[in-house]
Design a protein around this motif. Structure first.
Motif, PDB file in Angstrom:
ATOM      1  N   ARG A 499       0.649  -1.205  -0.022  1.00  0.00           N
ATOM      2  CA  ARG A 499      -0.269  -0.006   0.198  1.00  0.00           C
ATOM      3  C   ARG A 499       1.141   1.434   0.261  1.00  0.00           C
ATOM      4  NH1 ARG A 499      -1.568  -0.713   4.324  1.00  0.00           N
ATOM      5  NH2 ARG A 499      -2.612   1.329   4.472  1.00  0.00           N
ATOM      6  N   THR A 500       0.263   2.366  -0.671  1.00  0.00           N
ATOM      7  CA  THR A 500       1.011   3.304  -0.354  1.00  0.00           C
ATOM      8  C   THR A 500       1.642   4.518   0.722  1.00  0.00           C
ATOM      9  OG1 THR A 500      -0.029   3.560  -2.609  1.00  0.00           O
ATOM     10  CG2 THR A 500       1.181   5.848  -1.795  1.00  0.00           C
ATOM     11  N   ALA A 501       2.637   4.204   0.097  1.00  0.00           N
ATOM     12  CA  ALA A 501       2.921   5.081   2.286  1.00  0.00           C
ATOM     13  C   ALA A 501       2.632   6.952   1.551  1.00  0.00           C
ATOM     14  CB  ALA A 501       4.772   4.598   2.563  1.00  0.00           C
ATOM     15  N   TYR A 502       3.598   7.079   0.949  1.00  0.00           N
ATOM     16  CA  TYR A 502       3.714   8.708   0.730  1.00  0.00           C
ATOM     17  C   TYR A 502       4.174   8.797  -0.820  1.00  0.00           C
ATOM     18  CZ  TYR A 502       8.758   8.616   0.655  1.00  0.00           C
ATOM     19  OH  TYR A 502       9.944   8.473   0.350  1.00  0.00           O
ATOM     20  N   ILE A 503       3.966  10.307  -1.857  1.00  0.00           N
ATOM     21  CA  ILE A 503       3.520  10.965  -2.598  1.00  0.00           C
ATOM     22  C   ILE A 503       4.916  11.330  -2.282  1.00  0.00           C
ATOM     23  CG2 ILE A 503       2.670  11.107  -4.710  1.00  0.00           C
ATOM     24  CD1 ILE A 503       0.684  10.169  -3.864  1.00  0.00           C
ATOM     25  N   GLU A 504       6.177  11.508  -2.636  1.00  0.00           N
ATOM     26  CA  GLU A 504       6.676  12.269  -3.664  1.00  0.00           C
ATOM     27  C   GLU A 504       6.138  13.364  -4.784  1.00  0.00           C
ATOM     28  OE1 GLU A 504      11.889  12.629  -4.140  1.00  0.00           O
ATOM     29  OE2 GLU A 504      11.133  12.024  -2.508  1.00  0.00           O
ATOM     30  N   TYR A 505       6.461  14.506  -4.834  1.00  0.00           N
ATOM     31  CA  TYR A 505       6.675  15.315  -6.467  1.00  0.00           C
ATOM     32  C   TYR A 505       7.998  15.341  -7.544  1.00  0.00           C
ATOM     33  CZ  TYR A 505       7.957  19.406  -5.089  1.00  0.00           C
ATOM     34  OH  TYR A 505       9.132  20.845  -4.526  1.00  0.00           O
ATOM     35  N   LYS A 506       8.059  15.026  -8.603  1.00  0.00           N
ATOM     36  CA  LYS A 506       8.960  15.104  -9.409  1.00  0.00           C
ATOM     37  C   LYS A 506       8.300  16.555 -11.301  1.00  0.00           C
ATOM     38  CE  LYS A 506      10.572  12.965 -13.044  1.00  0.00           C
ATOM     39  NZ  LYS A 506      11.169  11.805 -13.938  1.00  0.00           N
ATOM     40  N   THR A 507       9.371  17.523 -10.812  1.00  0.00           N
ATOM     41  CA  THR A 507       8.541  17.783 -11.793  1.00  0.00           C
ATOM     42  C   THR A 507       9.532  17.738 -13.391  1.00  0.00           C
ATOM     43  OG1 THR A 507       8.393  19.676 -10.042  1.00  0.00           O
ATOM     44  CG2 THR A 507       8.488  20.171 -12.367  1.00  0.00           C
ATOM     45  N   SER A 508       8.457  17.017 -15.242  1.00  0.00           N
ATOM     46  CA  SER A 508       9.993  16.572 -15.674  1.00  0.00           C
ATOM     47  C   SER A 508       9.509  17.689 -16.562  1.00  0.00           C
ATOM     48  CB  SER A 508       9.127  15.808 -16.076  1.00  0.00           C
ATOM     49  OG  SER A 508       7.592  16.657 -17.340  1.00  0.00           O
ATOM     50  N   LYS A 509      10.783  17.147 -17.332  1.00  0.00           N
ATOM     51  CA  LYS A 509      11.709  18.716 -18.121  1.00  0.00           C
ATOM     52  C   LYS A 509      10.724  18.981 -18.924  1.00  0.00           C
ATOM     53  CE  LYS A 509      14.751  18.059 -22.945  1.00  0.00           C
ATOM     54  NZ  LYS A 509      15.114  17.449 -23.563  1.00  0.00           N
ATOM     55  N   GLU A 510       9.184  18.786 -19.053  1.00  0.00           N
ATOM     56  CA  GLU A 510       8.327  19.987 -19.550  1.00  0.00           C
ATOM     57  C   GLU A 510       7.639  20.676 -18.888  1.00  0.00           C
ATOM     58  OE1 GLU A 510       8.529  16.522 -20.895  1.00  0.00           O
ATOM     59  OE2 GLU A 510       9.657  17.060 -22.181  1.00  0.00           O
ATOM     60  N   GLY A 511       7.720  20.216 -17.298  1.00  0.00           N
ATOM     61  CA  GLY A 511       7.260  21.490 -16.180  1.00  0.00           C
ATOM     62  C   GLY A 511       6.033  20.069 -15.632  1.00  0.00           C
ATOM     63  N   SER A 512       5.967  19.441 -16.737  1.00  0.00           N
ATOM     64  CA  SER A 512       4.107  18.551 -15.474  1.00  0.00           C
ATOM     65  C   SER A 512       4.474  18.341 -14.593  1.00  0.00           C
ATOM     66  CB  SER A 512       3.658  17.424 -17.135  1.00  0.00           C
ATOM     67  OG  SER A 512       4.685  17.137 -16.906  1.00  0.00           O
ATOM     68  N   THR A 513       4.088  17.887 -13.012  1.00  0.00           N
ATOM     69  CA  THR A 513       4.535  17.354 -11.748  1.00  0.00           C
ATOM     70  C   THR A 513       3.733  16.078 -11.826  1.00  0.00           C
ATOM     71  OG1 THR A 513       5.311  19.601 -11.397  1.00  0.00           O
ATOM     72  CG2 THR A 513       4.318  18.231  -9.319  1.00  0.00           C
ATOM     73  N   VAL A 514       4.770  15.129 -11.673  1.00  0.00           N
ATOM     74  CA  VAL A 514       4.078  14.055 -11.424  1.00  0.00           C
ATOM     75  C   VAL A 514       3.933  13.338 -10.069  1.00  0.00           C
ATOM     76  CG1 VAL A 514       4.092  13.035 -13.693  1.00  0.00           C
ATOM     77  CG2 VAL A 514       5.823  12.919 -12.117  1.00  0.00           C
ATOM     78  N   GLY A 515       3.452  12.494  -9.253  1.00  0.00           N
ATOM     79  CA  GLY A 515       3.890  12.188  -8.322  1.00  0.00           C
ATOM     80  C   GLY A 515       4.392  10.806  -8.406  1.00  0.00           C
ATOM     81  N   VAL A 516       5.527  10.541  -7.303  1.00  0.00           N
ATOM     82  CA  VAL A 516       6.240   8.872  -7.355  1.00  0.00           C
ATOM     83  C   VAL A 516       5.393   8.420  -5.919  1.00  0.00           C
ATOM     84  CG1 VAL A 516       8.244   7.118  -7.124  1.00  0.00           C
ATOM     85  CG2 VAL A 516       8.578  10.448  -8.695  1.00  0.00           C
ATOM     86  N   THR A 517       5.423   7.153  -5.945  1.00  0.00           N
ATOM     87  CA  THR A 517       4.608   6.417  -5.304  1.00  0.00           C
ATOM     88  C   THR A 517       5.190   5.516  -4.619  1.00  0.00           C
ATOM     89  OG1 THR A 517       3.096   4.479  -6.407  1.00  0.00           O
ATOM     90  CG2 THR A 517       1.482   6.853  -6.024  1.00  0.00           C
ATOM     91  N   VAL A 518       5.406   5.532  -3.238  1.00  0.00           N
ATOM     92  CA  VAL A 518       5.916   4.391  -2.432  1.00  0.00           C
ATOM     93  C   VAL A 518       5.501   3.900  -1.945  1.00  0.00           C
ATOM     94  CG1 VAL A 518       8.369   4.810  -1.086  1.00  0.00           C
ATOM     95  CG2 VAL A 518       8.233   6.705  -2.372  1.00  0.00           C
ATOM     96  N   SER A 519       5.461   3.082  -1.687  1.00  0.00           N
ATOM     97  CA  SER A 519       5.183   1.782  -0.634  1.00  0.00           C
ATOM     98  C   SER A 519       5.756   1.914   0.587  1.00  0.00           C
ATOM     99  CB  SER A 519       4.757   0.494  -1.539  1.00  0.00           C
ATOM    100  OG  SER A 519       5.999   0.010  -1.873  1.00  0.00           O
ATOM    101  N   HIS A 520       4.714   0.746   0.981  1.00  0.00           N
ATOM    102  CA  HIS A 520       5.633   0.541   2.908  1.00  0.00           C
ATOM    103  C   HIS A 520       6.257   0.111   2.950  1.00  0.00           C
ATOM    104  CE1 HIS A 520       2.667   2.535   5.526  1.00  0.00           C
ATOM    105  NE2 HIS A 520       2.082   2.590   5.074  1.00  0.00           N
ATOM    106  N   SER A 521       6.278  -1.509   1.707  1.00  0.00           N
ATOM    107  CA  SER A 521       7.196  -1.513   2.031  1.00  0.00           C
ATOM    108  C   SER A 521       8.948  -1.416   1.001  1.00  0.00           C
ATOM    109  CB  SER A 521       7.069  -3.422   1.158  1.00  0.00           C
ATOM    110  OG  SER A 521       6.733  -2.452  -0.193  1.00  0.00           O
ATOM    111  N   SER A 522       8.551  -0.234   0.024  1.00  0.00           N
ATOM    112  CA  SER A 522       9.830  -0.154  -0.627  1.00  0.00           C
ATOM    113  C   SER A 522      10.367   0.863   0.214  1.00  0.00           C
ATOM    114  CB  SER A 522       9.421   0.758  -1.911  1.00  0.00           C
ATOM    115  OG  SER A 522       9.128   0.127  -2.525  1.00  0.00           O
ATOM    116  N   MET A 523       9.935   1.611   1.884  1.00  0.00           N
ATOM    117  CA  MET A 523      10.372   2.996   2.094  1.00  0.00           C
ATOM    118  C   MET A 523      10.878   1.853   3.502  1.00  0.00           C
ATOM    119  SD  MET A 523       7.720   5.512   3.913  1.00  0.00           S
ATOM    120  CE  MET A 523       6.982   4.589   5.516  1.00  0.00           C
TER     121      MET A 523
END
Length: 1562
Positions: A499-523
């Motif tokens: 299950r998702t633990a937190y979402i970290e934002y990331k801005t791409s080259k074109e300027g669009s912002t996406v959210g990278v989801t990090v699961s509890h196990s990954s964290m």
């Protein structure tokens, strides 16, 4: 000698030859011999030894053009690091700066022309003599005919001759795209160069290929330039035709011992013979304009290693005694070690403001979780459910509250989405963050009291809604706002699994912002892997300078630290700005074992460390450099170690690491005691890197990139490198690719974006045979790199910063590093430089934007810019398309003070960057333009006709109705002389009103009936004969304002046999420019007398006039205001209708003053045609709003009413300046069925009355009476203007079909005129690209490159029109573009004089076709157009032929072998930005100059330079040479509303435009 002879030194030359060479050198140095002579003799001496040069080390020949002695010195001297203390830019690479200095020194020897502001950027001499004419925009007529023999001789000299030729090409390269950007850097040559003679063969071969646009691969491998610039190097496209042959002959002169195989030689020889096109069509069709596609260079470095294997990290030791989950750890430490410090926050003075203990963190997080789950309700439903996303909005200075919020959310099973604090309504990138929040379904934002107070507020006191953000509820989480949970309450948080633990934002080259989801196990896995890799132990202290909300700052400082009960000292960015040493001092005072920094922090502390003696860093066991993957981090690390090694810093402590939002930590260097390998450096060839290949270079080379390793793969992870483009094939060991990671500790997805998630997070790398390397998917990191020796990972750049120019790749960070190393380094404010690429003409173009120091002068700016261009050119072998400098602190900022790249790019493209200096280099960068069009051998006129017959096309000719049958010849004879007609009307209908003149208020100021006009004309005639003592045939200048006086004076002249010449009176406020024109017309027309009003007579003799012209040389000036009432004894009657009636003088748009002769016969024929076309009778009223001085305007104003007897309502256009609605009100009041105006009048009404149609309707203005409203023009119909006029005044009853245009020119003032009957004007769409090739291709509306053309009205009765080929003068077929020729009884009979262009001669009036009907005499209009038979029928039942005017031949621009109409380029430019009010283009030398009127603030002026250059490149494939930005109203316009481009050109060359800015594109 060193400079010129370097490549030859290594060849074993006999002693006597060396001696002769030395003598030659001496002669040259003492000036006894010219450079050319020197080169000739030297070539002769060395000719026999050229083959020997093949033995030279190819590296020497091609790579190092560094002079000999300099080379040895460079190698001998060890590299000494410079003191760096006083410098203030971000990062520096000493390696880099030395490379840059060397590169610039090399350029200094070359004397490159420096760009500068407001001076001619053209130092032509060097280019003129040594380069073939510039193909980017060579116009045949101007400056492209250069000395013919020069190129051949230059090419025929041996290798030694070619060298200086190339070098000189480079000197001129600022203005000539012939000098390709690679020719200027030694590093750009491929490794193994062919011999000198081959190079020569290559160049000559090239000469052919360009001339015949044959397939380019003939010379593959011969020419030693990188492919991106090949086509431009020896482009012989512009060589004058007559001299083409001797250039081609050089192919036979290729030395015998060359390595060109005889097969290729044969091929080259056959290429000299032009292929005959097949005869299937009798026309030569040009090749389509195709953009050059970059051919891969056969000599480019290719990867040669084996396929790499997947690299596995050590296993993740699962048997650690630590807690099983992060929340478990938090609970454990919070309950068993409540007093243990967890986090210390500092204020801007460096004092600890708050230390959060583990007990406090635990209790506060619980309290928050309880409040979130139980106290927030809406309509008795809980506001939040497990798994909901919550925004965390905390400033960088408050890590404590952030940590509480983060863990509180985890405890409540909510997903925290940390974002930056929005400071204003328009933060850079804020809209995209809003999009992320919206797509994550965030409805609640957590923040602190202090932060909430600082947010922008709406008038209601609520937090404002930010642009693009979803509606949010704001919750302040300071303790007093939270509810304490009951004793037994405990959240049910499950913090393991996917299950998702937190979402970290990331801005791409074109300027669009996406959210990278990090699961509890990954964290959890990330925390364990970092603990293992960094050897973290319980209760260690870590100082953290990074942003704790994301990336390494979050992973180390918030997550892993809690796992291991560590103590984190968080140092805010604001403190670092005040005291860059603060982190080092904290390491000291807290005896920290680990520190987390960026290279910038190390660099800043170096600048500030001077006075600090008591610093000791011996406690550190790990200094983690979070951006260790950047090209500049290595110099920061080295310099930092140099300085602080004496203060206890051990070399092995520095640990660069590489990470990405998707894969989290990718690799980290470890100290030896944790099993780390010794650190490594790689010195890589930039040229190799740009082809994605690793080539290790010796350190002395200029164009190298030095990178450090970022350590080993993380525990529990596998890494491989895959190709960047296409399927994820594994790279070879010496190939650069994207690093991919397979591990439990990576992100899992982009939130809500399934498509790109699959590409990035579920990549399956495959071997060359297509076999998957693993059954588990890998995550792409976005990092470019390779795996080096000892299984160390090296990163050379980021995918986001990758710019693909041609076939080569460049990294934005590398380019920034080069620019930062350019002296004076202090020039760039705080090292703030943004580099990105924009796509123009299907290729990436590099743009560099830098903030300049506040006190920098223009001079400094341009010097720095030109140095940066040279440095980047030398080191990266790539051209910079645009270099812009902006004032300090104006670029959009990223949250931690860096530059927001995508927002900067957006502003650049939208024209809102507001730079203070701009330098564009399209000539050197844009190398994929289509080949210049070669003129095809013309097809003869006979084959043209046969071709048309075969194709079933008719010859393009058309005519108006026949005149003979239309009215009895008796009346026509009676109306042969206008003077007779007036007398007849005065006799038969004396009181019939002919003219009404209106003033600005709309009241009638003067009228004339037939008898009044007759009597006034008699008075003028009497005055001319008595006072003026004139004889029949004398010329008289009529200088009157528009009105009845002018008409009376005209007929007065006819009554006494004089020849009238109407002249526009000078403008009293602008005598300096208008009076000389009046004087010139009076002199050129040989007028014996000037007739005028009292006011103008005074003006002509005034003091002010004397300042502009010589007033003593005026002929007799008669004032006709108070002449006595006298009759003339007899009214003059011309002996024959062919006698001259009047002269019509006009200044063409190209600035030529031409007077044409109108005979009495032509005058009456003109009136008759107009009468028939418009159905004019004495009972009709027409309204005329035109200038009465020349062309059709004069005829309608002065002649037609007298001939047809209708009443003319005269509206002087000048009166519209004080009352715009005057003309339309007059049309409505007098119910005019027919009205005439000019484009300037129509534009005035459209702009001035746009918002007032309602008010006009209230005043009773009604235009439903209008049958036809005609715009009198001598140009292509302006469809957009006529359409907007029609749409706008439809509300006032103007019929949709009423508006049309007329067409006339000097040889015949009225060829087409819509009239009241006949089909409506038709519109066709043609392909603009085909027009450039003089062809008409009809396309559908809305198709790309389509251009609408409207028919210019119906052809007048008695007029015949044919379309003739401009060069062969043969007739053309239907829908073919050619010159419009006209034959009619009202053609002018010839030029009286043509001032300023004496070569315009009789052939304009007496041309004959070269084939077909060779008897008819035609007049050439000088306009391009075509005829097309339509489906409509005209009055006689025949199918209607429509005439479409494309434009004046004199105005067209010949560029790149094609014909451009200025209006098309101008239309594109006006669309480029809303501040562009008007635009005009012309050519100067062979550069395209674009003049733009800025309707906006001056600070916006420089934004337009790039936009104008881009749009002209994209839509017209032309490189703009100069962009001139001027104030509104500077572009001169004549009375017909046409732009006077030649006057503008003269003003530009004489520096009279007072421009806001002039940009010379290089």
């Amino acid at each position: 000698m060193a400079d010129r002879g370097c490549p030859l030194e290594a060849a074993p030359l006999p002693a006597e030859v060396l001696e002769s060479l030395a003598e030659l050198e001496l002669e040259l140095s003492e000036g006894d011999i010219t450079q050319k002579g020197y080169e000739k003799k030297r070539a002769k001496l060395l000719a026999r030894y050229i083959p020997l040069i093949q033995g030279v080390d190819p590296g020497l020949q091609t790579e190092n053009r560094i002079p000999g002695p300099l080379l040895t010195a460079a190698t001998a001297k060890p590299q000494k690091s410079r003191p760096t203390n006083s410098r203030d830019e971000r990062f520096r690479s000493d390696v880099h700066s030395e490379a840059v200095q060397a590169a610039l020194a090399k350029y200094k020897e070359r004397k490159m022309p420096m760009p500068s502001k407001r001076r001619s950027a053209l130092v032509h001499s060097s280019v003129e003599t040594y380069t073939p004419p510039d193909t980017s925009s060579a116009s045949e007529d101007e400056g492209s005919l250069r000395r013919p023999g020069r190129l051949t001789s230059a090419l025929l000299q041996s290798h030694s001759g070619i060298e200086p030729w190339l070098d000189r090409v480079i000197q001129g390269s600022s203005t000539s795209s012939s000098a390709s950007s690679t020719s200027s850097h030694p590093g750009g040559r491929p490794a193994a160069a062919p011999s000198a003679s081959t190079a020569l063969a290559g160049l000559t071969a090239h000469a052919h290929i360009d001339l015949h646009s044959a397939p380019p691969d003939v010379t593959t491998g011969l020419v030693e330039h990188s492919p991106s610039e090949r086509p431009q190097m020896a482009s012989v496209g512009g060589i004058p035709r007559g001299h083409g042959r001797n250039v081609l002959e050089t192919a036979d002169g290729v030395p015998v011992n060359s390595r060109v195989s005889s097969k290729i030689q044969q091929l080259l020889n056959t290429l000299k013979r032009p292929k005959r096109p097949p005869l299937k069509e009798f026309f030569v069709d040009d090749f389509e304009e195709l953009l050059e596609v970059q051919q891969p260079d056969p000599n480019q470095p290719k990867p040669e290693g084996d396929q790499m294997a997947v690299l596995k990290g050590e296993p993740l030791s699962a048997g650690t005694s630590g807690p099983l989950s992060l929340l478990g750890a938090l609970q454990l430490w919070g309950t068993t070690q409540p007093k243990a410090p967890c986090l210390t926050a500092l204020d801007t003075s460096g004092k600890a403001t708050c230390t959060l203990t583990y007990g406090k963190l635990w209790s506060r997080s619980l309290k928050l979780a309880y409040t979130l789950l139980n106290k927030l309700t809406s309509k008795n439903e809980p506001l939040l459910n497990p798994g909901d996303r919550v925004a965390l909005v905390f400033p960088n200075s408050d890590p404590v509250m952030f940590m509480v919020a983060f863990y509180g959310c985890l405890l409540a099973e909510l997903v925290p989405v940390p974002i930056e604090v929005p400071l204003t309504r328009k933060d850079a990138g804020s809209q995209q963050v809003g999009f992320l929040l919206g797509s994550c379904g965030v409805t609640l934002a957590l923040t602190t009291d202090a932060c909430q107070k600082g947010l922008p507020k709406a008038p209601t006191g609520e937090v404002a809604t930010f642009k693009g953000w979803p509606p949010l509820a704001w919750l302040v989480i300071d303790g007093k706002h939270l509810t304490k949970p009951p004793k037994d309450w405990y959240p049910l948080a499950q913090d393991t699994g996917s299950r998702t633990a937190y979402i970290e934002y990331k801005t791409s080259k074109e300027g669009s912002t996406v959210g990278v989801t990090v699961s509890h196990s990954s964290m959890l896995a990330q925390c364990q892997a970092l603990t293992q890799a960094c050897g973290y132990t319980e209760a260690e202290t870590l100082t953290n300078v990074l942003d704790f909300k994301r990336d390494a700052g979050l992973w180390h400082g918030v997550l892993t630290s809690v796992m291991n009960r560590m103590h984190v000292i968080s140092i805010p960015y604001a403190l670092m700005k005040v005291n860059p040493l603060s982190w080092i001092q904290k390491v000291c005072s807290y005896k920290a074992r680990a520190a987390l920094v960026k290279s910038r922090d190390m660099h800043w502390s170096l600048l500030a460390q001077r006075g600090q003696r008591d610093v000791c860093l011996s406690s550190l066991r790990m200094l983690i450099v979070a951006d260790g993957a950047n090209p500049w981090s290595i110099s920061s690390c080295d310099a930092f170690l140099n300085v602080f090694q004496s203060r206890g810093l051990r070399p092995e402590v520095i640990c660069p690491c590489a990470s990405s939002p998707e894969a989290l930590t990718v690799a980290i260097r470890r100290p030896p005691d944790l099993g780390g390998s010794p650190p490594r450096k790689a010195v890589l060839s930039m040229n190799g890197l740009s082809y994605g290949v690793i080539r290790v270079d010796a350190e002395e080379k200029l164009s190298v990139l030095t990178v450090q390793d970022v350590g080993q793969v993380m525990p529990g992870a596998s890494v491989c490198v895959v190709k960047v483009d296409g399927a994820p094939y594994l790279c070879k060991t010496d190939e650069i690719g994207e690093i991919c990671v397979n591990s439990v500790a990576t992100g899992t997805a982009y939130y809500g974006l399934l498509g790109i998630t699959k590409n990035i997070f579920e990549t399956v790398p495959v071997t060359a045979d297509g076999v998957p390397v693993s059954d588990r998917p890998f995550t792409r990191t976005g990092l470019l790199g390779f795996v080096g020796p000892d299984n160390l990972v090296f990163v050379v750049g980021k995918l986001d910063g990758l710019m693909v120019v041609g076939v080569r790749r460049h990294n934005a960070d590398d380019v920034v590093a080069t620019a930062l190393a350019v002296e004076p380094m202090k020039f760039v404010y705080r090292g703030r430089i943004a580099v990105f690429s924009v796509t123009v003409l299907h290729d990436d173009r590099i743009v560099l934007v830098a903030e300049q120091r506040p006190e920098a002068s223009e001079e400094d700016s341009f010097q720095w810019m030109s140095r940066v261009l040279q440095a980047i050119d030398s080191i990266h072998q790539v051209g910079v398309y645009c270099l812009a400098l902006v004032p300090a602190n104006t670029l959009p900022k990223a949250p931690l003070g860096g530059i927001h790249i995508s927002e900067t790019k957006q502003r650049f493209l939208e024209g809102t960057l507001h730079p203070c200096n701009v330098l564009m280099c399209p000539h050197t960068c844009v190398t994929n333009l289509p080949k210049p069009r070669q003129k095809q051998p013309e097809v003869g006129p006979a084959s043209m006709i046969v071709g048309n017959l075969v194709a079933g096309k008719r010859i393009a000719q058309a005519s108006g109705r026949e005149l003979a049958h239309l009215e009895d010849s008796d009346q026509a004879r009676k109306f042969l002389f206008l003077a007779d007609v007036l007398q007849w009307r005065a006799h038969t209908t004396p009181d019939h009103p002919l003219f009404l003149l209106l003033n600005a208020k709309g009241t009638v100021t003067s009228t004339a009936t037939c008898i009044q006009l007759h009597k006034r004309a008699e008075r003028v005639a009497a005055a001319l004969m008595e006072k003026g003592r004139l004889d029949a045939g004398d010329h008289v200048a009529l200088v009157y304002p528009p009105g009845v006086d002018l008409i009376a004076a005209f007929y007065g002249c006819l009554y006494c046999g004089c020849v009238p010449v109407t002249v526009r009176p000078p403008h009293p406020q602008n005598l300096g420019t208008t009076l000389p024109t009046v004087k010139m017309i009076v002199e050129v027309s040989k007028s014996a007398c000037v007739l005028s009003t009292q006011a103008i007579t005074r003006l002509l003799k005034s003091k002010e006039a004397a300042a502009a012209v010589d007033v003593r040389t005026w002929p007799t000036i008669l004032d006709t205001d108070d002449i006595p009432k006298k009759k003339v004894a007899s009214i003059f009657r011309p002996p024959s209708p062919d006698v001259l009636a009047y002269l019509d003088f006009s200044v063409s748009t190209t600035g030529i003053l031409a007077g044409v002769k109108m005979s009495h016969a032509a005058t009456s024929a003109l009136c008759r045609s107009i009468k028939l076309q418009c159905e004019l009778y004495p009972s009709r009223q027409i309204a005329i709003c035109l200038d009465p001085y020349c062309g059709l305007g004069f005829a309608l104003w002065c002649l037609c009413s007298v001939y047809s007897g209708h009443q003319s309502v005269l509206v002087p256009p000048l009166e519209l300046e004080s009352n715009v609605s005057l003309w339309l009100s007059a049309v409505s009041q007098y119910k005019a069925r027919v009205t005439f105006c000019s484009y300037s009048v129509m534009e005035m009404c459209t702009k001035g009355l746009g918002a007032q149609t309602g008010a006009l309707r209230m005043k009773g203005v009604n235009l439903s009476c209008v049958r036809t409203c005609m715009v009198v023009a001598e140009e292509r119909p302006r469809i957009s203007l006529t359409q907007s006029f029609s749409k706008l005044f439809k509300d006032l009853g103007l019929p949709a079909r009423a508006v049309s245009t007329t067409f006339g020119c000097r040889v015949n003032v009225a060829i087409c005129l819509q009239g009241t009957t006949g089909p409506d004007p038709t519109t066709v769409y043609v392909d603009m690209r085909a027009l450039r090739h003089d062809r008409v291709r009809l396309v559908e509306r809305g198709s790309p490159h389509s251009l609408p053309l409207m028919e210019s009205g119906k052809i007048l009765p008695g007029v015949k029109v044919i379309i003739a080929h401009t060069e062969t003068k043969g007739p053309l077929g239907d829908s073919h573009l050619g010159e419009i020729w006209v034959s009619s009884p009202h053609n002018a009979t010839g030029y009286y004089t043509v001032y300023g262009e004496e070569t315009l001669h009789a052939d304009h009036f007496s041309a004959r076709l070269s084939f077909g009907d060779t008897q008819t005499v035609w007049a050439r209009t000088g306009y391009l157009g075509f005829l097309r038979r339509t489906e409509l029928t005209d009055a006689s039942g025949e199918r209607h032929d429509a005439l479409y005017v494309v434009g004046s031949l004199d105005e067209t621009l010949e560029l790149r072998g094609m014909r451009y109409h200025p209006i098309d380029i101008e239309t594109s430019v006006i669309r480029a930005h809303r501040s562009i009010a008007e635009c005009a283009v012309f050519t100067w030398t062979n550069l395209l100059v674009v003049v733009v009127e800025l309707d906006g603030l001056e600070q916006d002026a420089l934004d337009l330079v790039a936009l104008v250059t881009n749009v002209v490149l994209e839509e017209h494939y032309l490189v703009v040479g100069v962009v001139v930005i001027v104030d509104p109203g500077v572009i001169p316009i004549n009375s017909r509303g046409e732009k006077q481009r030649m006057h503008l050109r003269d003003g530009f060359l004489a520096d009279q435009l007072d421009p806001i800015y002039v940009a010379y594109n290089m």
